[in-house]
Scaffold this active site. Structure first.
Site, PDB file in Angstrom:
ATOM      1  CB  SER A 327     -10.444  -0.769  -0.067  1.00  0.00           C
ATOM      2  OG  SER A 327      -9.253  -0.405   0.201  1.00  0.00           O
ATOM      3  CG  ASP A 351      -0.479  -2.186  -9.127  1.00  0.00           C
ATOM      4  OD1 ASP A 351       0.363  -1.262  -8.628  1.00  0.00           O
ATOM      5  OD2 ASP A 351      -0.824  -3.334  -8.292  1.00  0.00           O
TER       6      ASP A 351
END
Lengths: 631, 381
Positions: A327, A351
């Site tokens: 990430s 999401d």
């Protein structure tokens, strides 16, 4: 018939003898003249030739090795110097029964028969007559004293001093400065035989290797008179060697120590860069090793210990360690998405906890199974939302993603002067076709968006990408040398700056990074809360073992060495960055929980004074527009 | 007649009275002067060649003293007395050579010495250097000159026995000198030129024969090295290359006393013995060597004068042979060091370090002095 009696005729005899004497005298004079002619030929006609011959006999040229340049940290602390080292030499011609002399040495120094065998081997190696053969290196004070006391029993034995490289900081800079070692046969073939005629050591790794030419200096000469046995009698002429250039590094010993302390004995890497200059302030790869071991030749046992250690102390994690950036790559991907126009700062993605490509069953999971709901770019960075970046990556496609991330330095060497830096890998369609003879799959683009998949980067590359975020795309190759004899190193092959359509795009991503530590739901807000200045950062996790579809990562089931590596990158202060840091903690699992505190400790060490306050030179008022944006 | 006789007597008396101390001691002043000159120069060169060794210098000076004493003692002996004892000396000498061959002691790989510890240690071959020409001179002096074939054959046999014995030691240098000293007696005794030329013509087949049957490996190597020293520059060619370099680098005036690099840095082997002329050449140049050659030439000239003035045939033959042999020493040594001749172990007279050769040489000059100073004045009238 009786023979006539011959009477002795003295007169006739005398005449005969006289004539023979004259003949003899003529021969004598003729031969003496022949000798004179011969001498005239040698001494007058061939004078030049014989003069040269006799001069060549007598005069020999001996190299004088130059003193190797010193290496300092940025504050002038010595990192590498040259110290006199004492070795024990035996001159066979003067030792008499040299085997017996070896016996006495072994007895006096209380050595083993193995040492004795080694000495004998060294004695038998090729050498010129009257040349002292070194049999034992690195004598201790005690050993020198013992030899001195027994000198009368040791004809031809001498304690000789020579300058040998020494690293007073030991483990601290083994992976950045490297070390010198004895010139081996392969190196001997490549080296200039004149320049290195008196030198026994050469830079093997790190700065010692990269700046070998500058550190080594120029060989000097001594014309010496020697006798037929090669023994030096006196010096006729001397050309002094030019010492190697001194090198000042960008590294800071205190910060280096602080970074090592921050890792706290865990395996891992720390790189700290000053974004404005590209100076590498700290470069840690733990565990490390003592470079002094390699200088005079490491023992087989010591070397086996280092080589076979499961912790791999010889492995340079900063330059050679390749990890999926995880990430930590998201801020850069975000910048790419904005500049490519596939997202705007306002673009929102829903999401549900996973992402699905159209017409595919496969679910690409967010780390947060329950989903973050509607997320925009800044939130996506703050929350490290995978779904948003799956979507972004899908919209960009592999080609644009490859181009943008390459401009951040992924997949290529970024440093100016580091030896054996790994390139890492930024995959592309061409790469995959060449490597696997396969087409690129859309799903592979998705996982690239969250820094997984084929992509591999070194901690140095992550640190440089972070510095680029801090610098708003201004490229300065990270470097270890601050100045060589007062001159900064020159970048012959500069990278083009990353120029965006709108410079504000940097700020959106940077705000996202700042919210990672200071936002209400930031993944590393615990670390951010304790900071007296603003940090922009991003956590990451580098998978060690792939997790199967539908399987959950369960740390209790995973062996310690198979746990994920914890990553964290960041720069601070967030508004006018003075330091960019990348940290990798091997098997540390949690970027925010394990790596982020390390990053903060390094930043603290650099930015704070002894009272825990931001050093005045780093405390600049924040621009108003950034403040406004923050809300 | 009477008056004449009286005058002669009185003139002889005058001469006797005028006779210097030297003459009364049977010493030839000219020879002595030249020998002292040589010895002094030799010590100078030796000091440098030996690497400033006082030890060697003193030993050499002592040997010179012993040699001078031997010379003076021998000069007192009448030539007739010598002639009487020569045959016995010859037999003793040959006997000693046989003893050396059988049970001699090793020195430098060659057996040359007789050594009775605490009593005497000497080389019988040195002894033969004087006895050999004396023997041939004694033999031929009783014959009519020029010698006939039979006498030549006997002479050659007398020469041949010690020659072969010394050659077997092996000592090529000395054996050739012994051969030469005997041959010179034959030459001075008027050996016919055609036989001399014949012998010279026979040298080639003899040399070939020697090469295959007589010469030792190291001797062959010396000859090969002489023919092409560069073929083995670090091995056997080293000596000759270095000695030529030493002489050549001296130039006309030399590098100066004690400043020769070739010898002082040990590039020149045997610099204080057989190769000492190279030190002289290096440090004193062409001028120095020519001066030395001049002194040798004067010595030889004086020797030839002694030969011509000798009253007995024995004296003439012996003096001539000794003088010519002395010349052979000089020529062979300098020729060898300067690369004209192969390396043969012959020292440079009076300059090379070594007591034995010094004593032998001075003894030879003692014989010359004896021949010159024991002449009977009356007999010449």
């Amino acid at each position: 018939m009786p023979q006539p009696i011959r009477l002795k005729d003295h007169e006739k005899d005398a005449r005969l003898v006289r004539s023979r004497v004259i003949a003899g005298a003529v021969v004598v004079v003729a031969l003496i003249l022949a000798l004179v002619a011969r001498l005239y030929y040698l001494q007058v006609i061939q004078y030049e030739y014989h003069s040269t011959l006799s001069e060549n006999n007598r005069v020999h040229v001996q190299p004088i090795p130059p003193t190797r340049g010193l290496i300092f940290d940025r504050n002038g602390v010595i990192i590498a110097d040259n110290r006199p080292s004492f070795s024990l030499t035996v001159t066979r011609e003067r030792a008499g029964d040299w085997e017996q002399v070896l016996d006495i040495i072994v007895e006096v120094l209380e050595l083993t028969p193995d040492d004795r065998a080694l000495f004998e081997k060294r004695m038998k190696q090729g050498r010129r007559p009257f040349e002292p053969v070194p049999v034992l290196f690195e004598l201790s004070e005690d050993q020198i004293a013992r030899i001195a006391v027994n000198q009368f029993r040791l004809p031809g034995v001498e304690v000789a001093a020579q300058l040998v490289r020494h690293y007073p900081q030991k483990e601290h800079f083994a992976h950045s400065v490297g070390y010198v070692g004895r010139i081996n046969e392969q190196e001997l073939k490549k080296l200039d035989p004149v320049d290195y005629s008196g030198t026994h050591h050469i830079g093997k790794t790190g700065i010692e290797r990269f700046y070998e030419d500058q550190l080594h200096g120029q060989v000097g000469y001594e014309e010496v008179e020697t006798n037929a046995r090669g023994r030096v009698l006196r010096v006729l002429k001397r050309t002094d060697p030019t010492p190697g250039k001194d090198l000042t590094l960008t590294l800071d010993l205190k910060l280096q120590e602080a970074a090592e302390a921050a890792l706290g004995g865990r395996r891992g890497a720390v790189v700290a860069i000053e974004p404005a200059t590209g100076d590498v302030l700290a470069m840690v790869s733990q565990p490390s090793f003592n470079p002094n071991l390699f200088v005079t030749g490491i023992s087989f046992k010591d070397y086996a210990e280092l080589r076979d250690s499961i912790d791999r102390p010889l492995y340079n994690r900063v330059l050679r360690g390749l990890y999926p950036p995880g990430s930590t790559i998201k801020p850069m991907v975000a910048v790419a998405g904005l500049d490519a126009g596939v997202v705007t700062p306002a673009t929102r993605v829903f999401d549900p906890g996973f992402y699905q490509l159209p017409n595919y069953d496969h679910k690409y999971r967010n780390w947060n199974r329950s989903g973050d709901g509607w997320v925009n770019l800044e939130m996506a960075i703050m929350r490290s939302n995978d779904t948003y970046f799956y979507d972004l990556a899908h919209k960009m496609g592999i080609d644009r993603l490859h181009d943008y991330l390459s401009r951040f330095g992924i997949g290529q060497r970024v440093s100016l002067d580091m030896f054996e830096e790994a390139e890492g890998l930024m995959p592309s369609r061409d790469w995959k076709r060449a490597r696997y003879r396969q087409a690129w799959y859309p799903g592979e683009t998705l996982i690239l968006g969250i820094g997984q998949g084929y992509m591999q980067a070194t901690p140095l590359q992550l640190a440089q990408a972070t510095a680029l975020m801090a610098n708003r795309g201004k490229w300065i190759r990270p470097h270890l040398a601050k100045s060589i004899e007062g001159k900064p190193p020159v970048d012959e092959n500069p990278m083009p700056d990353i120029v965006l359509r709108d410079p504000k795009f940097w700020d959106y991503a940077r705000n996202g990074m700042e919210m990672v530590l200071h936002g209400p739901r930031g993944t590393a807000r615990k670390v951010g809360d304790s900071a007296v200045y603003r940090i922009a950062g991003k956590s990451g996790t580098a998978q060690v073992v792939a997790i199967k579809q539908g399987e959950k990562y369960d740390r209790s089931k995973v062996q310690e060495r198979h746990r994920d590596h914890a990553l964290f990158i960041g720069f601070a202060p967030a508004e006018n960055p003075e330091i960019a840091v990348a940290v990798m903690v091997e098997n540390g699992e949690s970027g925010s929980g394990v790596a982020a505190p390390v990053v903060k400790q390094v930043m603290d060490a650099w930015l704070l004074d002894e009272n825990g306050q931001l050093k005045p030179e780093f405390a600049e008022p924040r621009p108003a527009e950034v403040l406004a944006h923050e809300r | 007649m009477n008056g004449n006789f009286d005058r002669t007597l009185s003139s002889e008396d005058v001469m006797r009275r005028r006779a210097s101390l030297l003459q009364r001691m049977h010493i030839d002043g000219q020879l002595l002067l030249l020998l002292l000159l040589l010895a002094a120069g030799g010590l100078f060169v030796l000091y440098s060649a030996s690497g400033k060794s006082w030890d060697m210098l003193i030993k050499q000076a002592v040997s010179f003293g012993v040699g001078l004493t031997a010379m003076i003692v021998i000069a007192q002996l009448e030539p007739r007395f010598m002639a009487r004892w020569v045959p016995l000396a010859y037999l003793v000498g040959v006997g000693l050579l046989v003893v050396v061959d059988v049970m001699g002691h090793d020195a430098k790989g060659a057996t040359r010495w007789i050594n009775i510890p605490g009593v005497i240690r000497f080389q019988p071959s040195e002894f033969m250097k004087i006895i050999m020409p004396a023997t041939i001179a004694w033999y031929l002096a009783k014959r009519n000159l020029p010698p006939r074939l039979k006498h030549i054959a006997i002479s050659l046999a007398l020469i041949g026995v010690p020659f072969v014995l010394i050659l077997k030691q092996p000592d090529l240098g000395t054996s050739l000198l012994i051969l030469a000293s005997g041959a010179f007696v034959l030459f001075i005794a008027g050996l016919r030129w055609r036989w001399i030329l014949g012998a010279a013509a026979a040298v080639v087949p003899i040399a070939v024969g020697m090469w295959f049957f007589v010469l030792k490996q190291y001797q062959k190597q010396r000859v090969l090295t002489f023919l092409d020293p560069e073929s083995d520059p670090l091995g056997t060619g080293w000596n000759i290359i270095q000695s030529k370099a030493a002489i050549g680098s001296g130039g006309v005036f030399g590098k100066g006393w004690l400043l020769g690099t070739q010898s002082h840095l040990d590039f020149l082997p045997e610099s204080h013995t057989d190769f000492i002329i190279a030190v002289l050449g290096e440090e004193f140049g062409l001028v120095g060597v020519c001066l030395l050659l001049l002194i040798y030439l004067l010595l030889i000239g004086r020797g030839l004068v002694v030969t011509v003035q000798a009253q007995t045939l024995f004296g003439k033959l012996l003096a001539g042979s000794l003088t010519m042999t002395f010349f052979v020493y000089v020529f062979v040594n300098i020729g060898m060091v300067s690369g004209l001749l192969p390396v043969v172990g012959v020292p440079l007279p009076f300059i090379s370090y070594g007591g034995t050769s010094l004593v032998t040489l001075l003894s030879g000059f003692g014989v010359l002095m004896s021949i010159h100073t024991h002449r009977k004045w009356i007999a010449q009238v």
